[in-house]
Write a protein that holds these residues in place. Structure first.
Motif: not given
Length: 445
Positions: A15, A84-86, A88, A96-99, A120, A124, A242
């Motif tokens: 990202s 919120a971010i994505t 990889r 996956i979604e993360a902060l 980050y 999960d 992932n």
């Protein structure tokens, strides 16, 4: 335990990165700071305070910005400016979604501080390495420390010196070798060579990855001469951001880094679909992990584009393989009842990170609440699988030694001591105790 780690903590954050002027610094006038670390399964675990909360981070040259994960109900961390971010990374799953959080204070000891650190957060709960390492690990940190300091890692003494690059001067020694280090997208790459067969040396470009507990990963490339040797077996290689990473485990005749040569080195060829979310591997041919790096004392100087290696007393240690085929992990807590007469004179080696609660009953029985260790996965065709062990079995004892008296890494060593060793494993399955026996076999004939 999933021993090759997690052993593949090869996290790649793709990202967009926004730095906001983040920087670690030492007090004015200080030129370096020495910090002790734990070396667990070839991984460096550092204590770091985040906004005043003490946490533990794996030092990972393969990660860009710090990532926090494995937070439990007992953990409470305050974070600033969250969105919120994505993200990889490696593994077979999706992004996956993360902060993302900025403006956080990261502190190493009292002296080394970054008052404006971006981090980050992955929420999960399945991304939890504490259960397999046997100690609480809350995240990973990498590039920001290597960017701001010259990082001297003494694997044998288990301490790191963070040097202010303005004052650092390389010590000259005939026992050391300084090699070019290429920094691309905030990650370090080193040229080396491998010999797979017929004494033919194949040059390779490797990601330097202190966050992988494995030795060397190679990407299959027949044209280049990187083919999987005939002697190999399918194996779980590690856990990425992932998902799980699988591939073929083998050994190579030699790994050469500069003029240092390691013979009969442990190696693996990961399945390339684990790298599908990484858009451009460039000329990279694999990764160099902790099981090789720990054999050196290492100075990373990103500013000069150099790495300096010096052999330490771990250099000639044999490479470690999962001979039994068993991967283990912690699975909550369980009560263990022992007669005080039976337990007298026992020197307990308990993991304080997971705690231990003891009750003394009137009949002189000690009732202890201890971590439960289970078989998390088992390799098909391995000695343990052929003996009848199954995933989910609760391990009670190995060769007559109750496992709750030992750290999880010590239990793994018991299960994989040496080729030809007979191993007896007492397990609990469906409330019944069962005893299995098998012999650790050669993996490569």
């Amino acid at each position: 335990m999933r021993s090759s780690l997690i052993y593949g903590l090869l996290f790649a954050i793709l990202s967009p990165i926004f730095t906001f002027g983040q920087v670690f610094s030492l007090p004015e006038g200080d030129r370096s700071l020495k910090v002790k670390f734990e070396l667990i399964n070839n991984l460096i675990v550092l204590p770091i305070e985040v906004n005043g909360t003490p946490l533990s981070f794996i030092l990972d040259t393969g990660v860009n910005k710090p990532i926090i994960f494995s937070l439990t109900d007992q953990d409470s961390v305050s974070l600033n400016n969250v969105r919120a971010i994505t993200i990889r990374g490696l593994g077979e799953g999706e992004a996956i979604e993360a902060l993302s959080s900025v403006g956080n204070e990261f502190r190493i000891r009292e002296d080394m501080v970054n008052p404006n650190q971006q981090v980050y957060v992955v929420l999960d709960r399945d991304l939890n390495f504490s259960t397999t390492l046997g100690v609480n690990v809350h995240g990973i940190i990498g590039y920001d420390l290597f960017r701001d300091f010259v990082v001297e890692i003494n694997y044998s003494a288990q301490h790191i010196k963070f040097h202010d690059p303005r004052y650092y001067q390389q010590k000259k020694s005939k026992k050391c070798e300084t090699l070019p280090l290429t920094i691309i997208d905030n990650k370090a790459y080193l040229d080396g060579a491998v010999v797979l067969a017929n004494d033919k040396e194949v040059p390779v470009n490797l990601l330097v990855d202190t966050g992988s507990s494995d030795a060397v990963w190679l990407f299959q490339d027949i044209e280049k001469g990187l083919g999987v040797p005939d002697s190999h077996y399918d194996d779980f290689l590690g856990k990425g951001l992932n998902g799980d990473i699988f591939g073929k485990r083998t050994k190579v005749e030699k790994v050469r880094i500069g003029n240092f040569v390691l013979e009969d080195a442990k190696a693996a060829f990961p399945e390339m679909n684990s790298f599908s979310l990484i858009k451009n591997l460039g000329n990279r041919n694999g990764s160099l992990g902790g099981e090789i790096l720990r054999r050196f004392n290492v100075v990373f100087n990103y500013h000069a584009g150099q790495v300096t290696l010096k052999k330490n007393n771990l250099f000639r240690e044999p490479f470690r393989y999962n001979l039994s085929g068993i991967e283990v992990q912690h699975n909550g807590m369980r009560y263990v009842a022992e007669s005080l007469a039976d337990a007298s004179g026992v020197a307990y080696q308990e993991d304080d990170s997971f705690g231990n609660v003891q009750l003394l009953l009137e009949n002189r029985t000690r009732l202890s609440l201890v971590p439960e260790i289970i078989v998390s996965t088992i390799r098909a065709g391995s000695p343990a699988a052929e003996a009848g062990l199954q995933e989910g079995d609760v391990i009670l004892a190995v060769n007559g030694k109750p496992v709750h008296r030992y750290k999880i890494q010590e239990v793994i060593q018991m299960l994989n001591e040496r080729e030809g060793k007979q191993v007896r494993v007492l397990i609990e399955r469906y409330n019944k105790d069962l005893l299995f026996s098998f012999v650790l076999k050669k993996l490569f004939e």
